[in-house]
Scaffold this motif. Structure first.
Motif, short mmCIF file in Angstrom:
data_model
loop_
_atom_site.label_atom_id
_atom_site.label_comp_id
_atom_site.label_asym_id
_atom_site.label_seq_id
_atom_site.Cartn_x
_atom_site.Cartn_y
_atom_site.Cartn_z
N LEU A 299 0.83 -1.21 0.00
CA LEU A 299 0.00 0.00 0.00
C LEU A 299 0.87 1.26 0.00
N PHE A 300 1.89 1.25 0.84
CA PHE A 300 2.78 2.41 0.95
C PHE A 300 3.49 2.67 -0.37
N THR A 301 3.97 1.61 -1.01
CA THR A 301 4.65 1.74 -2.29
C THR A 301 3.69 2.24 -3.37
N ARG A 302 2.47 1.68 -3.40
CA ARG A 302 1.48 2.13 -4.38
C ARG A 302 1.23 3.62 -4.26
N ASN A 303 1.09 4.11 -3.03
CA ASN A 303 0.82 5.53 -2.84
C ASN A 303 2.00 6.40 -3.27
N TRP A 304 3.22 5.91 -3.07
CA TRP A 304 4.39 6.64 -3.53
C TRP A 304 4.43 6.71 -5.05
N VAL A 305 4.03 5.62 -5.72
CA VAL A 305 3.99 5.63 -7.19
C VAL A 305 3.05 6.74 -7.67
N VAL B 67 3.70 16.89 3.37
CA VAL B 67 2.24 16.78 3.42
C VAL B 67 1.81 15.37 3.01
N PHE B 68 2.43 14.84 1.97
CA PHE B 68 2.11 13.48 1.53
C PHE B 68 2.41 12.47 2.63
N LEU B 69 3.58 12.59 3.26
CA LEU B 69 3.94 11.66 4.32
C LEU B 69 2.95 11.72 5.47
N ALA B 70 2.46 12.93 5.77
CA ALA B 70 1.48 13.07 6.85
C ALA B 70 0.21 12.29 6.52
N THR B 71 -0.16 12.25 5.25
CA THR B 71 -1.36 11.51 4.86
C THR B 71 -1.15 10.00 4.93
N GLN B 72 0.11 9.57 5.02
CA GLN B 72 0.40 8.13 5.08
C GLN B 72 0.49 7.58 6.50
N LEU B 73 0.40 8.45 7.49
CA LEU B 73 0.52 8.01 8.88
C LEU B 73 -0.49 6.92 9.25
N PRO B 74 -1.76 7.01 8.83
CA PRO B 74 -2.70 5.93 9.16
C PRO B 74 -2.24 4.57 8.65
N ILE B 75 -1.71 4.52 7.41
CA ILE B 75 -1.23 3.25 6.87
C ILE B 75 -0.02 2.75 7.66
N LEU B 76 0.91 3.65 7.96
CA LEU B 76 2.11 3.25 8.69
C LEU B 76 1.76 2.76 10.08
N THR B 77 0.83 3.44 10.73
CA THR B 77 0.44 3.04 12.08
C THR B 77 -0.28 1.70 12.07
N ARG B 78 -1.17 1.51 11.12
CA ARG B 78 -1.98 0.29 11.06
C ARG B 78 -1.15 -0.93 10.69
N HIS B 79 -0.10 -0.75 9.89
CA HIS B 79 0.63 -1.90 9.38
C HIS B 79 2.03 -2.06 9.97
N THR B 80 2.37 -1.28 10.98
CA THR B 80 3.66 -1.44 11.63
C THR B 80 3.67 -2.74 12.43
N VAL B 81 4.79 -3.48 12.33
CA VAL B 81 4.93 -4.72 13.10
C VAL B 81 5.93 -4.49 14.23
N GLU B 82 5.75 -5.23 15.30
CA GLU B 82 6.57 -5.02 16.48
C GLU B 82 7.91 -5.75 16.41
#
Length: 202
Positions: free
Chosen positions: A140-146, A182-197
């Motif tokens: 998802l993160f890569t797709r959004n960067w594309v 600004v773009f990175l700020a919009t990606q925070l929900p994806i990063l938070t939801r898919h971060t692994v411990e």
């Protein structure tokens, strides 16, 4: 090979932003053009002549201090040298104005090729050690960067061709950094939801 060393965050910021700030100042200083050796150069060409060696100097200092160089920084520097060199040699600022288009376009193409033709995330290869995400998160993160890189390539072309040189200088120096944050700020929900411990990412 020596281990990578940490440097002061303010120094790191100065090495990254300093050349851009000097580039912007040089353009403002030579906005009306400058004559050297009997040849007249536009403000963009003159600023590019200042920017290219500063980018290289910044990389050299970073290497001396850290013994490592980010792949993306090296790639960007190569593009700057190639297109900046053509700009200065041919005295034609079109090459410099198209530089961001080429950079963003290549990033979008490479990431998109990996994502949709090979089913893999090249961003994971670049950033996986510092940002552990799930497989779905990386895709998802890569797709959004594309999409972001493709939009920035189009926006760069629109800016210099339609809005003019003054608007393009702002975009090329500070505008693209602001839009990236600004773009990175919009990606925070994806990063938070898919971060692994843990580090178990395959």
């Amino acid at each position: 090979m020596a281990d990578a060393k940490k440097i002061n965050p303010l120094l790191k910021l100065a090495l990254e932003v300093g050349p851009v700030a000097v580039y912007f100042y040089a353009y403002r200083r030579f906005a009306d053009g400058v004559t050297y050796g009997g040849t007249e150069y536009s403000g963009v060409v003159a600023a590019t002549a200042v920017f290219v060696p500063l980018i290289l100097l910044s990389l050299v200092i970073s290497w001396i201090l850290t013994r490592t160089l980010p792949r993306m920084a090296v790639f960007t520097a190569i593009i700057v040298v190639v297109f900046g060199g053509l700009t200065i040699w041919l005295n034609d600022d079109v090459f410099t104005k198209m530089r961001p288009t080429v950079v963003y376009g290549l990033f979008a193409f490479v990431l998109g090729t990996g994502l949709w033709l090979q089913g893999r995330s090249y961003l994971r290869y670049l950033m996986g050690e510092v940002m552990p995400l799930t497989e779905e998160g990386w895709m998802l993160f890569t797709r959004n960067w594309v999409f972001f890189f493709a939009a920035m390539a189009v926006f760069n072309e629109f800016t210099w061709r339609v809005l003019g040189e003054e608007a393009w200088i702002w975009l090329d120096t500070f505008g693209q950094m602001i839009l990236t944050f600004v773009f990175l700020a919009t990606q925070l929900p994806i990063l938070t939801r898919h971060t692994v411990e843990d580090e178990d990412q395959g």
